[in-house]
Each structure stands twice: as structure tokens, then as C-alpha cells.
Design a protein around this motif. Sequence first.
Motif: not given
Length: 382
Positions: A251-267
Motif C-alpha cells: 500500500g501507499s497508505i497502510v491502515a492498521i487496526v489490530l489489538g483486540v485478539n492480542d488482548m483476548d485470546i493472545g493474552n
Amino acid sequence: MEGEYGSATAVSTATNFILEQETASTRTYRTYLRLRETGQLDLKFWHSNAVDSTWDVGNTAKGSMPGGVWVIESAYVAVSGHKRDGSIIPGSAEKVTFDGEVSKEVTPAEKFWSDSVHIDVPAGHDLVFSWTISAPAGKSFPYNTEGLLVSAFEAEGNKADEEGALFTASENRLVLPAFIGYKRQRKEEIVFLGDSITQGVRTGQDGYEYWVSRIADGLGPEYSIWNIGSGWARAYDAATDGPWLAKSKQGSIVAIVLGVNDMDIGNRSTDELLADLSFIIRKIKQNPERRGVRVVLFTVPPFNFTEDREKVWRTVNETIRTCQPEGTDAVFDIAKVLSCPAPQEHRIQPRFMSNEFDPHPNGIAGKEVADAFLEWFREQNL
């Protein structure tokens, strides 16, 4: 992606699972896709034979797991009729080839392009992509498993050019190339790297109600939108710097929308998640093939966390708002759009929940997020 080809659809093409079976099979997979534009189109398909992100605890599929050996027996594009029932308009099918051949053996972790194919898709009709895959016993090809956002069908045997409605509706298996491109000049190429909330899970099938699709509609086709949101995905999947992150680097622009599963199942802890986000941003910025890429970091959407997970959610979002990782060009506060008023801002507004027990954003939330993002985006100097 390749030169003149931008993403033709807002449907996520990320993979989070892999076919594992006891006996060999030959099966046709057919998917209906609303395109960003219709009319005379020059299409190309690219595929990455690897799992992008981890499903559940990773017993079957983990991020960056290579696919096995399998064979594309045949592939076609066609035009849908007025119903998404497994049929296509008679005479509309066009063959897709690979280096001039109708079939292709795919090797583990291989990345490859199809040849270009031309088709006329009238307004109000879907593109129908069909391919027949022969897979051996054991693990073979990657795909996406979730509640389907588009109509998809399967049939036993080599029926990729079959015109009649002889297919059975898929329940949770979406088998598509990793990139569905069409030739068009673009102003920007925006990649949305996220989990099921980015993918649009729990919104209506064929409704295109999720916020990435609505953003694509709002920006118009001069903006290529490649959705690689993947159900159950985590930042640490992308932080392996494997096939999934490689996609985002286009991408020339990259939108990052991460964290929910890291906090949840990823602990994951606050420090671990922020370290992963920092690593992802650094790798995107360091890509020598994409100089000047801009990174938009989203706050972590509310997901009704409590206790320790709520504390991590609050701390991570406060850090993103006030001291975002180096290399971040802009922050979009999706949590502000979706959250309840303080002090319950860790909870999603009930009207945005897909049902009374599931905090995945619904189509109403998709409109609210898209409207807020579009207003915000137009004010940015990206």
C-alpha cells in the motif's frame, strides 16, 4: 500490487485456515463479488500459498504457515444473473490462465500471478470467480473460515465453467485468490490490515455494510482498497514479517487496526502489543519497494473487555493517542466512534453490537465508522 492493477473489491481476501482432509478431493469453489467498478474490465489474480493469520489457538492454522501442494485444474470469471444461486449468465464465462496454461500446480509458499483476462460486467451484476482445485490428503490450500460476507458455493468435480445452479452453498469456507485486481489508474492504494472487525464479520451477507466497504464507496474507485482483515488475527501474526505483512507493504497508505485478539485470546501485555505494533510500522516504513508509504494507526476498538484486559485496552489506546509508535503518520480514533460514554468507554455501544452478546460491530456501526473516517481522512495531509 502489479503495476497498473488495483484492488477490484472491498471483500477481504486474507486467509486464516488451511484445508486438511483424510482423502484427496477435486472440488470447485464459486464466489460472487461486487466490484468497485463494472463495465469492460481487464482483470488479474495474484495468490500467496500461505496462511496469513492464526485461527483460534493455532492447532490447525498459524500465521505464516505455508500451504501444501495442490493443483488449479481450471479457473473462470463470469457474470452473475439476478440471483446468487450458484449459476452464471450463459455464455459469460471467460477462462483464466497461468502463463498460458489452463492448469497450475501450486507449491508450498508459492506466490504467483494469473494472466490477464477481459470481461464485461454490467452494472448491477456481480463478478463470479470459479476455480477447481485438486487437493491431496493432509494439509493443502489456505482459505478464510468465518461467517461468509459474500455468497459462495461448492461442487464436487471440475465444474468451474458450469452455468447451471448445481452448487451447494458454503457455510464458512471462502476460497479466493489473495488479490483480485483490475487495470485502473489510482490516486492511492490503501491497505487495511486488521482482524474480523476490519474484515466485516457479522454484517449482512452480500450487504457490504462493514466500514471498509463503506469507506471504499465514499472515497471512490480512484482509491484502491485492499481489505486484508482476517478473523481472529493478531498483531503478533503480522509481526512475524511473513506473507500477511508482505501484503500490507504493497500500500501507499497502510491502515492498521489490530489489538483486540492480542488482548483476548493472545493474552498479550501492553508492552508486548505495543512492541508488535511498533515492529509492524517499522517494517512497513523500511520497505525499499515502497518509499514514502504512510501509516494510519487505529486505536483498538472496544470489545467489552473487563479486569486485566480492560486495563491493557485502556493503556494501549492512551499510548496510541498520546505517544504513538515511531513512524505513525496519523491516528484514527475508532474507539471514540464506537465506545460508550465514560466511564464505560471500554464497552461498545449496544446499538452497534451484532447481537446482544456479540460485540462485533454491525452494519450501523459500519456506517458510523466510515462517515467519521471519511470526514477525518479528508482533513489529513496524507
